[in-house]
Enzyme design. Structure first.
Site, PDB file in Angstrom:
ATOM      1  N   GLU A  94       0.718  -1.295   0.218  1.00 38.02           N
ATOM      2  CA  GLU A  94       0.034  -0.103  -0.084  1.00 38.02           C
ATOM      3  C   GLU A  94       1.008   1.297  -0.125  1.00 38.02           C
ATOM      4  OE1 GLU A  94      -3.947  -1.864   2.011  1.00 38.02           O
ATOM      5  OE2 GLU A  94      -2.553  -0.629   3.240  1.00 38.02           O
ATOM      6  N   CYS A 107       3.701   8.737   0.528  1.00 37.60           N
ATOM      7  CA  CYS A 107       3.984   7.691   1.598  1.00 37.60           C
ATOM      8  C   CYS A 107       4.288   6.359   0.718  1.00 37.60           C
ATOM      9  CB  CYS A 107       3.214   7.669   2.644  1.00 37.60           C
ATOM     10  SG  CYS A 107       3.772   6.306   3.922  1.00 37.60           S
ATOM     11  N   CYS A 114       6.834  -6.696   6.989  1.00 32.97           N
ATOM     12  CA  CYS A 114       8.096  -5.724   7.536  1.00 32.97           C
ATOM     13  C   CYS A 114       8.893  -6.850   8.188  1.00 32.97           C
ATOM     14  CB  CYS A 114       7.437  -4.707   8.605  1.00 32.97           C
ATOM     15  SG  CYS A 114       8.579  -3.985   9.067  1.00 32.97           S
ATOM     16  N   CYS A 118       7.723  -3.964  15.493  1.00 31.88           N
ATOM     17  CA  CYS A 118       6.806  -3.087  16.366  1.00 31.88           C
ATOM     18  C   CYS A 118       5.469  -3.429  16.542  1.00 31.88           C
ATOM     19  CB  CYS A 118       6.988  -1.679  15.721  1.00 31.88           C
ATOM     20  SG  CYS A 118       8.536  -1.034  15.229  1.00 31.88           S
ATOM     21  N   CYS A 121       2.041  -1.408  15.153  1.00 29.35           N
ATOM     22  CA  CYS A 121       1.996  -1.172  13.903  1.00 29.35           C
ATOM     23  C   CYS A 121       1.346  -2.368  13.124  1.00 29.35           C
ATOM     24  CB  CYS A 121       3.491  -0.865  13.120  1.00 29.35           C
ATOM     25  SG  CYS A 121       3.510  -0.607  11.599  1.00 29.35           S
ATOM     26  N   CYS A 339      -0.614   6.905   9.762  1.00 29.12           N
ATOM     27  CA  CYS A 339       0.555   6.192  10.041  1.00 29.12           C
ATOM     28  C   CYS A 339       0.162   5.047  11.123  1.00 29.12           C
ATOM     29  CB  CYS A 339       1.238   7.340  11.022  1.00 29.12           C
ATOM     30  SG  CYS A 339       2.789   6.785  11.274  1.00 29.12           S
TER      31      CYS A 339
END
Length: 346
Positions: A94, A107, A114, A118, A121, A339
């Site tokens: 995305e 962005c 990933c 974290c 997230c 975010c």
């Protein structure tokens, strides 16, 4: 046996010129094709209208253009646009267009999933499938530039590597993409309008400094106390704050470029006075500014937005020490484009 076609965008301009020369054609055709691939963002060889049909057929027989496709575009009530981008192998990442009255920012993602963990997230919940290629990163920017022109009547002005993935875990491809984005033969964007955001990989931050990069650096910090940071960003155990601090001092010594710390304040996690004091102390090591970011929920009750009072305490504490602080309000929350939300509901 069918010969597998080569992705043409893995070739340099010189290699394209050599291909034409080896096929008894004029080398300058390589220049034309290169311009179509990068500056004009051609999706197919048929788009290359100043090249003969015979030459286009030869290209079709030898190469493919592994272009991305925007599978789904969602528009927020605040003008933010989120793209679900399908890659040539069917995987999806995305990317987001974030508009303000004075600029439009892309962005972009650097990995499918990933590499890090974290807890706050959404992307971290996905296992990392693979790194994005330079052209796949570049294509995200091209697509958002077109949307910026179409929906906001102006070209893209800024790029942030804050989408899916840890850019420093895909260092080589991210730098190749930025080279293309900043090249006059690509988008000719100033590197000072590009920000790479990292969770903090000390060895790679030092490498960036040694490589004399010209773009800006942001660090997703969220706590300047090791045990707190490790509790929400477990990889901090491997890359503790002392190592991160040393790498940032090295970065500033080499580049003289101020660092941005991205920082979310959560209720009961990092909203105490000692958290503020620790951040102030960490900010003293290198010139920096702090972006306090509104938390965007990802269906996890363990993380809740801190009170306005806690946020104000951070602002007062930082400003009292002369540290520049900005509060970043989230955009695109209604389409899970804010975010930390990418891939939450894709």
């Amino acid at each position: 046996m069918t010969m597998k076609k080569k992705d043409i965008r893995t070739l340099t301009k010189d290699q394209l010129r050599l291909f034409f020369q080896d096929n008894n054609d004029k080398p300058f055709r390589g220049n034309q094709v290169y311009e179509w691939l990068w500056n004009k963002g051609a999706h197919s060889f048929e788009d290359m209208t100043n090249i003969s049909k015979t030459t286009r057929k030869m290209l079709e027989e030898n190469f493919v253009i592994n272009h991305i496709r925007v599978d789904q575009m969602q528009r927020s009530t605040d003008g933010t646009i989120k793209n679900a981008v399908r890659l040539h192998d069917g995987l999806i990442v995305e990317s987001v267009l974030i508009p303000t009255p004075t600029r439009t920012t892309a962005c972009v993602s650097s990995q499918v999933g990933c590499s890090l963990d974290c807890k706050f997230c959404a992307t971290a919940r996905l296992k990392r499938m693979r790194n994005l290629n330079p052209d796949e990163i570049y294509d995200q920017v091209m697509a958002i530039d077109k949307e910026s022109r179409l929906y906001h009547s102006r070209p893209l002005s800024n790029i942030v590597f804050m989408g899916m993935g840890e850019p420093l875990m895909n260092y080589k491809n991210v730098l190749k993409a930025i080279d293309k984005i900043t090249s006059p033969e690509g988008l000719a964007m100033s590197p000072r309008r590009i920000t790479l955001s990292t969770s903090g990989v000390p060895k790679m931050i030092k490498k960036m400094a040694d490589d004399d990069v010209k773009f800006k650096l942001a660090v997703s910090l969220h706590s300047a106390i090791d045990e707190v940071r490790t509790s929400i960003m477990p990889f901090n155990q491997k890359f503790p704050l002392s190592d991160l601090r040393e790498s940032l001092e090295y970065w500033y010594e080499k580049t003289k470029s101020r660092i941005t710390y991205e920082y979310v304040v959560w209720k009961g996690i990092n909203d105490r006075k000692k958290d503020i004091d620790a951040l102030i102390s960490f900010c003293a090591y290198v010139p920096c500014k702090v972006n306090l970011i509104e938390y965007n929920p990802i269906d996890d009750d363990g993380f809740q937005q801190a009170s306005s009072e806690a946020l104000n305490n951070y602002i007062k504490g930082l400003e009292s020490r002369g540290i520049v602080v900005n509060v970043r309000r989230s955009r695109g929350k209604d389409i899970d484009a804010a975010c930390g939300q990418l891939a939450n509901k894709t």
